[in-house]
Design a protein around this motif. Sequence first.
Motif, mmCIF file in Angstrom:
data_model
loop_
_atom_site.group_PDB
_atom_site.id
_atom_site.type_symbol
_atom_site.label_atom_id
_atom_site.label_comp_id
_atom_site.label_asym_id
_atom_site.label_seq_id
_atom_site.Cartn_x
_atom_site.Cartn_y
_atom_site.Cartn_z
ATOM 1 N N SER A 1 4.455 -1.965 11.233
ATOM 2 C CA SER A 1 3.666 -2.825 10.355
ATOM 3 C C SER A 1 4.557 -3.340 9.232
ATOM 4 C CB SER A 1 2.488 -2.057 9.738
ATOM 5 O OG SER A 1 1.606 -1.582 10.721
ATOM 6 N N LEU B 1 3.588 -2.085 2.666
ATOM 7 C CA LEU B 1 2.616 -2.511 1.667
ATOM 8 C C LEU B 1 3.266 -3.210 0.486
ATOM 9 C CD1 LEU B 1 0.168 0.536 1.676
ATOM 10 C CD2 LEU B 1 -0.175 -1.720 2.699
ATOM 11 N N GLU B 2 4.493 -2.865 0.191
ATOM 12 C CA GLU B 2 5.152 -3.544 -0.932
ATOM 13 C C GLU B 2 5.440 -5.004 -0.614
ATOM 14 O OE1 GLU B 2 8.302 -0.805 1.031
ATOM 15 O OE2 GLU B 2 6.181 -0.733 0.473
ATOM 16 N N PRO C 1 0.422 -6.249 0.472
ATOM 17 C CA PRO C 1 -0.607 -5.233 0.212
ATOM 18 C C PRO C 1 -1.807 -5.415 1.133
ATOM 19 C CG PRO C 1 0.176 -6.237 -1.829
ATOM 20 C CD PRO C 1 0.731 -7.061 -0.709
ATOM 21 N N GLU C 2 -2.610 -4.365 1.264
ATOM 22 C CA GLU C 2 -3.762 -4.406 2.156
ATOM 23 C C GLU C 2 -4.682 -5.586 1.854
ATOM 24 O OE1 GLU C 2 -5.769 -0.724 1.933
ATOM 25 O OE2 GLU C 2 -4.136 0.453 2.798
ATOM 26 N N ARG D 1 -4.611 -2.256 8.328
ATOM 27 C CA ARG D 1 -3.189 -2.569 8.483
ATOM 28 C C ARG D 1 -2.956 -3.202 9.849
ATOM 29 N NH1 ARG D 1 0.361 0.661 5.651
ATOM 30 N NH2 ARG D 1 1.957 -0.796 6.388
#
Length: 898
Positions: A120, A123-124, A127-128, A227
């Motif tokens: 995936s 997140l940085e 973000p979700e 995600r």
Amino acid sequence: MVQVTDLRCEYRRNPLGIGETHPRISWKLESDERAVRQTAYEIELAADESLGQAVWQSGRVASEQSVLVELAGFEAESRRRYYYRVRVWNQNGEASAWSEIAFFETGMLKGENWEAEWISAPLELLPEESERLPLLRKGFSLKAPVAKARLYATAHGLYELELNGKRVGNDYFAPGWTSYRHTLQTQTYDVSELLQAGDNAIGAWLGNGWYKGYLAWGNKKAHYGDRLGLLLQLRVAYADGSEETIVSDGSWQCAAGPILMSEIYHGETYDAREELSGFSTAGFDAAGWTAAQVAQHDNGRLTPQINEPVRKIETVRPVELITTPAEETVIDFGQNLVGWVRFRVSADAGAEVVIHHAEVLDQEGNFYTDNLRAAKQEIRYTCKGSVGGETFEPRFSFQGFRFIRLTGFPEPIDLSAFEAVVLHSDMEETGRFRCSDPLINQLQSNIRWGLKGNFLDVPTDCPQRDERLGWTGDAQMFIQTAAYLSNVAPFFAKWLGDLASDQREDGGVPFVVPHILDDGSFSSAAWGDAAVICPWTLYVSYGDTRILERQYESMKHWVAYIRAQGEQEYLWNTGFHFGDWLGLDAKSGDYVGATERDLIASAFYAYSTMLLRKTADVLGLEEDAAVYEELGRNVVAAFQEEFVTPAGRLSASTQTAHVLALMFGLLDETAEKRAAAKLKELLEASKHHLTTGFVGTPYISHVLSRYGMQEDAYTLLMQKDYPSWLYPVTKGATTIWEHWDGIKEDGSFWSRDMNSFNHYAYGAVGDWLYKSVAGIQPDEEAPGYKRMLIAPQPGGGLTWAEGVLETPYGTVRSAWKLKEDGSIEVEVTIPPNTSAEIRLPGASDATAVKESGEPLRAGGGLLSVAGDGLGIKIEAGSGTYTFVYPIHAASTDLVAAP
């Protein structure tokens, strides 16, 4: 002589990536002779195209079976291609030549270990809560030219792949929508021609789709996960026999892509200035890209794709450029459809153009979107300023529309710069119906376009508003019509697997499949009955016993659920039910028709039990068959005691109540006659207009034909004012509407909340057009059209009609026309290795009938000729026959064979 043609494995020609370890082979026969039968077959299976490396051989097998033939004792291995050919012997013991060689190839079979890891975007990076979508890539080197390469992939969300700058495959919305917690489909691609010795690169686009995106109501999203992820395995074989595998893992890189937002309901926002051109090529500079994040997920639910993928099927050009009274620029494509718009635009970098989509214009001629509810159906594109213009189409969103509104496009508008791309599951078209009435032909077109628009990986109820869900009731109402129009067996096999997965432990069936509504959204009569009706319909239409085997426990659990619900064991009089949804005899302001819900529920209880008993018989489960035979008798007896008076009158005086009781055989002889007479009386009281809703409408025409009221059925069909099938046609409809009066006579709308103009349920009348007007009916005792009934029923002022159906055995055709001299001509084509009972409408004297210019008699393919109270009955083998004779009875006297 006979010839073997059209070899298939699991319904498909040369399929790639199937998941069956025990695949089935089908073929068709061609011959110029009549009454051709197969008496034996032989299949050879090998690992090479020359058939030199034998894997399995059937030897000569004495059998007429040529559809879905299981290869006894053979078990396919994972990721392997097999070649096969077939020959047969005819009724005279003569052998055909061997067929052409065909193949099937397995994918990564269920349970096989994947070397790849789920990856995936970290997140940085995204973000979700970010709406922007990621790109992923990996460069790699191959040591030599490639002999063969297969790419196996799936995703959380949707994905598209590129190899060395070229798109992989022609599938869209992969991996499709399944009950993701139980099943996630994988796809197989042949990428041998896309690779090269030396440096290569692979790239991936990911989209939210059904996995992470908004679904249903209440602004809810991320039903399955928050995600996005990719799982990919590329296996490369070199000429020297060595192999190499490239997998998704932590060595991949990620970046934020140019898709700033993509949602199935809301559309797509794309900034071409953010494109990372060439990201899937070997020479791309990926400096600044972020390392992919590895995740752990359950691979036990991975299985090769069952159904046909969504593909681009056709394009539709605009028919008119409109300036509305509100001074908006609108394009009319002339057809309500599902897909997206591909367009060209020439503008400066940073210029934004916007497209909105709608099904209809309002009564003033303005662009109308209120019926979309929360769905935006909006495409936003920011130009990069390319010299000569730029072209765009979405990736991960689809729209339902006929009209588009343009904002920001440079004037003057060039219609040639726009085209609508039609997308749906790539099902083979199998049926065609046409007749002398152009309005009926348009109705048939509307029914077909309803299937196209709503069979996009799941059987959706509508393709435009914030819904697009797999409603079980709509699916069971339409499945028989769908089986005439297209080969829907793989499509529904996949969906029924999800139904079984989402079924509760107590047997309850969700309103929608895949199930994404709240836990209370389960088990309405006529909706949950899809668990039984749909598998049985597939069996009758395709002769597919395996679908019954695989769904049998689900079917049993549904009937057991019903049995446990009623306050009395043999009635279903508790719980929530949609009833006769949208019935026109509903109280003002109510969506539910006037027929009592417990009557409907108990009627379907009886019907599903009857079908379950038949299923047990087919599967050779004698004890189960006896149990359900007794249960069915008890349910019918309880129905009669509860809903039929001692004098034989139904307690509910509605069209739907009488239709269900007659259609499902719930009455004794006295009550049956009275109910048929009462239904005719109710029709006359409504001046031959429908008052039925979703439950009664699919069956009413069949019941009328069955009980000698064929002309009443035609009168219903031919009505042009509200409510009728042709009323929407007269209002310009190009698909089936959700409501009979979606657009009223004055141009106003039925409602804003529930008013889809592409809603296939009422298109179930297409079943009757094929079965009664054209007269093509399958035989449950010899399913899949191994044997059939050809019984056309002229009427309604039609002067001719024709139905053509591509069955598993070949082409069936039934056509009739009334001639000026008072005679009728009936043409029938029966494919080899099948037989038919032919009923000649309006014929009473066999000596007055000529077949292909000769007196009618047994022989030459006609196995027997007899007369009875219904006319002339003919048993026929394969061949094409033309019957001409004077009509004896008026069409109002013609009735269907029982």
